[in-house]
Design an enzyme around this catalytic site. Structure first.
Site, PDB file in Angstrom:
ATOM      1  N   HIS A  55     -32.646  -7.083 -31.263  1.00 36.85           N
ATOM      2  CA  HIS A  55     -33.125  -8.437 -30.952  1.00 36.85           C
ATOM      3  C   HIS A  55     -34.440  -8.416 -30.149  1.00 36.85           C
ATOM      4  CE1 HIS A  55     -29.062  -9.516 -32.149  1.00 36.85           C
ATOM      5  NE2 HIS A  55     -28.567  -8.739 -31.217  1.00 36.85           N
ATOM      6  N   SER A  78     -36.530  -7.011 -35.315  1.00 34.83           N
ATOM      7  CA  SER A  78     -35.348  -7.597 -34.699  1.00 34.83           C
ATOM      8  C   SER A  78     -34.136  -7.232 -35.542  1.00 34.83           C
ATOM      9  CB  SER A  78     -35.513  -9.116 -34.625  1.00 34.83           C
ATOM     10  OG  SER A  78     -34.702  -9.627 -33.595  1.00 34.83           O
ATOM     11  N   SER A  83     -32.777 -14.176 -33.779  1.00 33.78           N
ATOM     12  CA  SER A  83     -32.714 -13.801 -32.359  1.00 33.78           C
ATOM     13  C   SER A  83     -34.064 -13.534 -31.703  1.00 33.78           C
ATOM     14  CB  SER A  83     -31.815 -12.568 -32.197  1.00 33.78           C
ATOM     15  OG  SER A  83     -32.385 -11.459 -32.868  1.00 33.78           O
ATOM     16  N   ASP A 140     -29.288  -1.602 -33.275  1.00 38.84           N
ATOM     17  CA  ASP A 140     -28.305  -2.556 -32.751  1.00 38.84           C
ATOM     18  C   ASP A 140     -27.603  -3.186 -33.953  1.00 38.84           C
ATOM     19  OD1 ASP A 140     -26.855  -4.633 -31.682  1.00 38.84           O
ATOM     20  OD2 ASP A 140     -28.460  -5.378 -30.404  1.00 38.84           O
ATOM     21  N   GLU A 202     -26.481   0.403 -30.106  1.00 36.00           N
ATOM     22  CA  GLU A 202     -26.230  -0.546 -29.027  1.00 36.00           C
ATOM     23  C   GLU A 202     -24.855  -1.205 -29.063  1.00 36.00           C
ATOM     24  OE1 GLU A 202     -28.230  -1.401 -26.552  1.00 36.00           O
ATOM     25  OE2 GLU A 202     -27.634  -3.421 -25.941  1.00 36.00           O
ATOM     26  N   ASN A 227     -22.892   1.743 -26.797  1.00 34.72           N
ATOM     27  CA  ASN A 227     -21.965   0.638 -26.525  1.00 34.72           C
ATOM     28  C   ASN A 227     -20.844   1.071 -25.591  1.00 34.72           C
ATOM     29  OD1 ASN A 227     -20.863  -2.130 -27.207  1.00 34.72           O
ATOM     30  ND2 ASN A 227     -19.139  -0.842 -27.801  1.00 34.72           N
ATOM     31  N   LYS A 232     -22.267  -0.363 -20.307  1.00 35.00           N
ATOM     32  CA  LYS A 232     -22.729  -1.233 -21.388  1.00 35.00           C
ATOM     33  C   LYS A 232     -21.609  -2.194 -21.762  1.00 35.00           C
ATOM     34  CE  LYS A 232     -24.104  -2.959 -25.370  1.00 35.00           C
ATOM     35  NZ  LYS A 232     -23.272  -3.857 -26.186  1.00 35.00           N
ATOM     36  N   ASP A 236     -22.410  -5.823 -20.442  1.00 37.10           N
ATOM     37  CA  ASP A 236     -23.150  -6.633 -21.423  1.00 37.10           C
ATOM     38  C   ASP A 236     -22.181  -7.472 -22.260  1.00 37.10           C
ATOM     39  OD1 ASP A 236     -23.989  -7.012 -24.194  1.00 37.10           O
ATOM     40  OD2 ASP A 236     -25.680  -5.683 -23.892  1.00 37.10           O
ATOM     41  N   ASN A 237     -21.212  -6.792 -22.891  1.00 40.75           N
ATOM     42  CA  ASN A 237     -20.313  -7.501 -23.802  1.00 40.75           C
ATOM     43  C   ASN A 237     -19.515  -8.567 -23.046  1.00 40.75           C
ATOM     44  OD1 ASN A 237     -21.224  -5.122 -24.965  1.00 40.75           O
ATOM     45  ND2 ASN A 237     -19.427  -4.825 -26.224  1.00 40.75           N
ATOM     46  N   CYS A 241     -21.857 -12.066 -22.278  1.00 35.52           N
ATOM     47  CA  CYS A 241     -21.341 -13.176 -23.106  1.00 35.52           C
ATOM     48  C   CYS A 241     -20.800 -14.297 -22.221  1.00 35.52           C
ATOM     49  CB  CYS A 241     -20.285 -12.681 -24.085  1.00 35.52           C
ATOM     50  SG  CYS A 241     -21.007 -11.655 -25.397  1.00 35.52           S
ATOM     51  N   HIS A 347     -21.263  -9.583 -34.048  1.00 35.85           N
ATOM     52  CA  HIS A 347     -22.587  -9.129 -34.508  1.00 35.85           C
ATOM     53  C   HIS A 347     -22.996  -9.694 -35.859  1.00 35.85           C
ATOM     54  CE1 HIS A 347     -26.142  -6.667 -34.260  1.00 35.85           C
ATOM     55  NE2 HIS A 347     -25.996  -6.448 -35.552  1.00 35.85           N
ATOM     56  N   HIS A 400     -28.396 -12.502 -23.610  1.00 44.30           N
ATOM     57  CA  HIS A 400     -27.965 -12.141 -22.257  1.00 44.30           C
ATOM     58  C   HIS A 400     -29.143 -12.132 -21.298  1.00 44.30           C
ATOM     59  CE1 HIS A 400     -24.398 -11.236 -24.290  1.00 44.30           C
ATOM     60  NE2 HIS A 400     -24.342  -9.927 -24.176  1.00 44.30           N
ATOM     61  N   SER A 408     -27.586  -2.110 -20.037  1.00 43.22           N
ATOM     62  CA  SER A 408     -27.515  -1.640 -21.427  1.00 43.22           C
ATOM     63  C   SER A 408     -28.732  -0.792 -21.772  1.00 43.22           C
ATOM     64  CB  SER A 408     -27.477  -2.837 -22.384  1.00 43.22           C
ATOM     65  OG  SER A 408     -26.483  -3.731 -21.982  1.00 43.22           O
ATOM     66  N   GLN A 412     -29.703   2.976 -23.013  1.00 45.76           N
ATOM     67  CA  GLN A 412     -30.450   3.249 -24.250  1.00 45.76           C
ATOM     68  C   GLN A 412     -31.538   4.296 -23.995  1.00 45.76           C
ATOM     69  OE1 GLN A 412     -30.431   2.868 -27.370  1.00 45.76           O
ATOM     70  NE2 GLN A 412     -29.237   1.054 -27.890  1.00 45.76           N
TER      71      GLN A 412
HETATM   72  P1  NAI Z   1     -13.760  -5.273 -29.289  1.00 45.53           P
HETATM   73  O1  NAI Z   1     -13.307  -4.332 -30.329  1.00 45.53           O
HETATM   74  O2  NAI Z   1     -13.648  -4.912 -27.841  1.00 45.53           O
HETATM   75  O3  NAI Z   1     -13.006  -6.687 -29.450  1.00 45.53           O
HETATM   76  C1  NAI Z   1     -12.776  -7.324 -30.661  1.00 45.53           C
HETATM   77  C2  NAI Z   1     -11.331  -7.865 -30.603  1.00 45.53           C
HETATM   78  O4  NAI Z   1     -11.095  -8.687 -31.745  1.00 45.53           O
HETATM   79  C3  NAI Z   1     -10.305  -6.748 -30.633  1.00 45.53           C
HETATM   80  O5  NAI Z   1      -9.450  -6.849 -29.505  1.00 45.53           O
HETATM   81  C4  NAI Z   1      -9.546  -6.978 -31.942  1.00 45.53           C
HETATM   82  O6  NAI Z   1      -8.174  -6.663 -31.839  1.00 45.53           O
HETATM   83  C5  NAI Z   1      -9.770  -8.460 -32.173  1.00 45.53           C
HETATM   84  N1  NAI Z   1      -9.660  -8.860 -33.579  1.00 45.53           N
HETATM   85  C6  NAI Z   1     -10.039  -8.183 -34.690  1.00 45.53           C
HETATM   86  N2  NAI Z   1      -9.789  -8.899 -35.788  1.00 45.53           N
HETATM   87  C7  NAI Z   1      -9.253 -10.069 -35.385  1.00 45.53           C
HETATM   88  C8  NAI Z   1      -8.810 -11.225 -36.060  1.00 45.53           C
HETATM   89  N3  NAI Z   1      -8.868 -11.307 -37.391  1.00 45.53           N
HETATM   90  N4  NAI Z   1      -8.325 -12.246 -35.314  1.00 45.53           N
HETATM   91  C9  NAI Z   1      -8.251 -12.173 -33.972  1.00 45.53           C
HETATM   92  N5  NAI Z   1      -8.656 -11.095 -33.268  1.00 45.53           N
HETATM   93  C10 NAI Z   1      -9.168 -10.052 -33.971  1.00 45.53           C
HETATM   94  O7  NAI Z   1     -15.271  -5.617 -29.646  1.00 45.53           O
HETATM   95  P2  NAI Z   1     -16.334  -6.338 -28.676  1.00 45.53           P
HETATM   96  O8  NAI Z   1     -17.085  -5.309 -27.929  1.00 45.53           O
HETATM   97  O9  NAI Z   1     -15.656  -7.426 -27.962  1.00 45.53           O
HETATM   98  O10 NAI Z   1     -17.354  -6.909 -29.763  1.00 45.53           O
HETATM   99  C11 NAI Z   1     -16.996  -7.949 -30.668  1.00 45.53           C
HETATM  100  C12 NAI Z   1     -18.203  -8.256 -31.558  1.00 45.53           C
HETATM  101  O11 NAI Z   1     -19.256  -8.778 -30.744  1.00 45.53           O
HETATM  102  C13 NAI Z   1     -18.808  -7.039 -32.259  1.00 45.53           C
HETATM  103  O12 NAI Z   1     -19.288  -7.442 -33.516  1.00 45.53           O
HETATM  104  C14 NAI Z   1     -19.967  -6.656 -31.360  1.00 45.53           C
HETATM  105  O13 NAI Z   1     -20.925  -5.903 -32.041  1.00 45.53           O
HETATM  106  C15 NAI Z   1     -20.456  -8.018 -30.940  1.00 45.53           C
HETATM  107  N6  NAI Z   1     -21.236  -8.113 -29.708  1.00 45.53           N
HETATM  108  C16 NAI Z   1     -22.026  -9.233 -29.607  1.00 45.53           C
HETATM  109  C17 NAI Z   1     -22.775  -9.444 -28.481  1.00 45.53           C
HETATM  110  C18 NAI Z   1     -23.639 -10.651 -28.395  1.00 45.53           C
HETATM  111  O14 NAI Z   1     -24.470 -10.728 -27.494  1.00 45.53           O
HETATM  112  N7  NAI Z   1     -23.496 -11.620 -29.255  1.00 45.53           N
HETATM  113  C19 NAI Z   1     -22.755  -8.505 -27.349  1.00 45.53           C
HETATM  114  C20 NAI Z   1     -21.858  -7.391 -27.543  1.00 45.53           C
HETATM  115  C21 NAI Z   1     -21.133  -7.222 -28.680  1.00 45.53           C
END
Ligand code: NAI
Length: 479
Positions: A55, A78, A83, A140, A202, A227, A232, A236-237, A241, A347, A400, A408, A412
């Site tokens: 991003h 990006s 983003s 990322d 990332e 990650n 991180k 960050d997560n 968020c 993501h 963020h 984070s 990196q």
């Molecule tokens: P995580 O693996 O810690 O959490 C995801 C959770 O979703 C897990 O506990 C899993 O059991 C649950 N899950 C999976 N399928 C499901 C379903 N069908 N229904 C309900 N729950 C379900 O992953 P994390 O780190 O929380 O990341 C989640 C997403 O967010 C990823 O795609 C990651 O890349 C993205 N992300 C986005 C950020 C942003 O700024 N927008 C920042 C960091 C991560």
């Protein structure tokens, strides 16, 4: 910085504004700036040609300029069509010493609101070093890594991919790009795969792709999973968020969150931050989960945990945070209440079935403003969809804040230095950074918050079986 006209951004005249925000961000990124100061003299990234796909925000600008300060040359795109912050991209293209008339910055290919074709063109341009190849990737979500691996795969097979076999619009765009590329140069991506010493990834979803390739034996170069540095994903997560989810919802809709029923799908690191931020605004938060451990955590944190079906007709705000696909289906959206808000913070955009919604004949889309659409069903019921199902905290807001991204991005930079300077320690595989470096990143952020650490005595350290200066926890500790 190298002289260049080699970039594409929305508007170079935004560079001065971007530079002012970069300067403000630097103060809020103490970890990243102290890594910059620590390594500036030794130039550990001298000779590195880093292709970045992340991003293109103000905070990322500070990351890019840190990589450059440590000796790297950088090309950037990006990792999402919505983003980019155009003033940050302009400031990076112009550079600290350049002007819009005489840009002297880093080649950056990014603007807010790219089409899918433009997005993949930008990624391709960031990988295009002319007569040289990139020797590092900073990714990322894994799109730059994916393009290199897929491209090399088709080159090895010697067969141009057939775009009509793609199972999504986006994959069709990728296959069209690779089809064109293979006709022009039959070894282009193979040369890049050969030249790259490693990738630092990332996010959760990108890391997932890397482990998959490692399992299948297709991973072409070593990778550091940034990650899963504790500093991180647990920051960050979660805290990132917690800040940027409601920022996105507020800027998009300005709806009062207090008193509403908000449904968070997924209670991992991202979901935990989202649920807390919505509760902080006074929403009644309901969580959906597939993992019993995370479901139990949510329950003990005081949230109702149920299925999406149970709350589909009563929820006011729905947020997906799973990294999974088809979490909210088109049929479920058709059964939501009038003016329910639907957004994704995971993501990729496949958590909400936007393609399925668009394919229905009983619903029409009306754009309200950039990244906010109302979808009206026959009969007049409307739902509000943020950022077309793409991550709303970066599409509808600015992602963020700097302080958390400092954690984070310090990871990196340390990961880039590890892979680039110690290739012998990292045969092809996926690694996390050593715990000392994780603790170092945390340490670099304590002063700014006025944190005073307690120091172990010699006796205490030997009682616990750790060194006075750490690391303090075994690898299996989960924080
Ligand atoms: P995580 O693996 O810690 O959490 C995801 C959770 O979703 C897990 O506990 C899993 O059991 C649950 N899950 C999976 N399928 C499901 C379903 N069908 N229904 C309900 N729950 C379900 O992953 P994390 O780190 O929380 O990341 C989640 C997403 O967010 C990823 O795609 C990651 O890349 C993205 N992300 C986005 C950020 C942003 O700024 N927008 C920042 C960091 C991560």
């Amino acid at each position: 910085m190298p002289q260049t006209q080699d970039f594409k951004v929305a508007d170079l005249t935004l560079a001065a504004f971007g530079r002012k925000e970069i300067t403000l961000a630097e103060h809020e990124m103490p970890g990243l700036m102290s890594v910059r100061a620590e390594f500036a003299a030794t130039q550990p990234l001298a000779g590195a040609r880093i292709t970045g796909s992340l991003h293109m925000t103000v905070q990322t600008a500070v990351l890019i300029e840190t990589l450059v300060a440590l000796g790297a040359r950088v090309r950037w795109a990006s990792c999402n069509i919505f983003s980019t912050q155009d003033h940050a991209a302009a400031a990076i293209a112009v550079g600290p010493e350049g002007t819009p008339e005489n840009p002297q910055g880093v080649p950056v290919f990014a603007w807010k609101g790219e089409t899918l074709e433009e997005y993949w063109w930008c990624t391709e341009r960031a990988l295009d070093w002319g007569t040289e190849e990139p020797n590092m990737i900073l990714d990322d979500g894994g799109d730059a890594t994916l393009l290199v691996h897929k491209g090399a795969e088709y080159e090895r097979a010697g067969a141009a991919p057939d775009p009509s076999t793609a199972d999504s619009e986006e994959f069709q765009v990728i296959l069209e790009l690779l089809n064109r590329s293979l006709k022009e140069d039959t070894t282009r991506f193979s040369r890049i795969a050969e030249s790259v010493k490693g990738v630092t990834e990332e996010t959760t979803t990108g890391v997932h792709r890397l482990y998959e390739m490692q399992r299948e034996g297709t991973l072409a170069f070593p990778a550091i999973n940034v990650n899963d540095s504790v500093t991180k994903s647990k920051f960050d997560n979660k805290y990132g968020c917690r800040h940027s989810l409601i920022d996105g919802i507020n800027r998009a809709t300005d709806v009062l969150i207090g008193g509403k029923t908000a449904v968070v799908c997924g209670y991992g690191d991202v979901g935990k931050g989202c649920a807390e931020s919505l509760r902080g605004q006074g929403a009644r938060v309901i969580v959906t989960e597939v993992d019993p451990i995370c479901a139990l955590q949510a329950a003990m944190d005081g949230y109702q945990v149920t299925t999406l079906e149970d709350v589909i007709a009563t929820g006011d705000i729905f947020v997906t945070a799973t990294g999974c696909k088809d979490v909210i289906t088109a049929d479920q959206m058709s059964r939501m209440k009038h003016q329910a808000i639907v957004g994704n913070i995971g993501h990729f955009d496949n958590e909400i079935d936007m393609a399925g919604l668009a394919a229905r004949t009983d619903v029409r889309r009306e754009n309200i403003k950039p990244q906010v659409d109302v979808w009206e069903f026959d009969g007049g019921k409307k739902i509000i969809i943020l950022s077309e199902g793409r991550l709303l905290n970066l599409g509808n807001a600015t992602g963020h804040p700097s302080f958390v991204m400092s954690n984070s991005f310090a990871n990196q930079v340390l990961a880039q230095i590890e892979l680039y300077t110690k290739p012998e320690q990292y045969p092809i595989g996926v690694y996390t950074l050593p715990k000392q470096l994780d603790e170092k990143v945390a340490r670099l952020h304590l002063d700014a918050l006025g944190v005073k650490l307690t120091e172990l005595s010699k006796e205490q350290a030997s009682y616990l079986g750790v060194a006075i200066e750490g690391p303090y926890k075994p690898e299996h500790y989960r924080y």
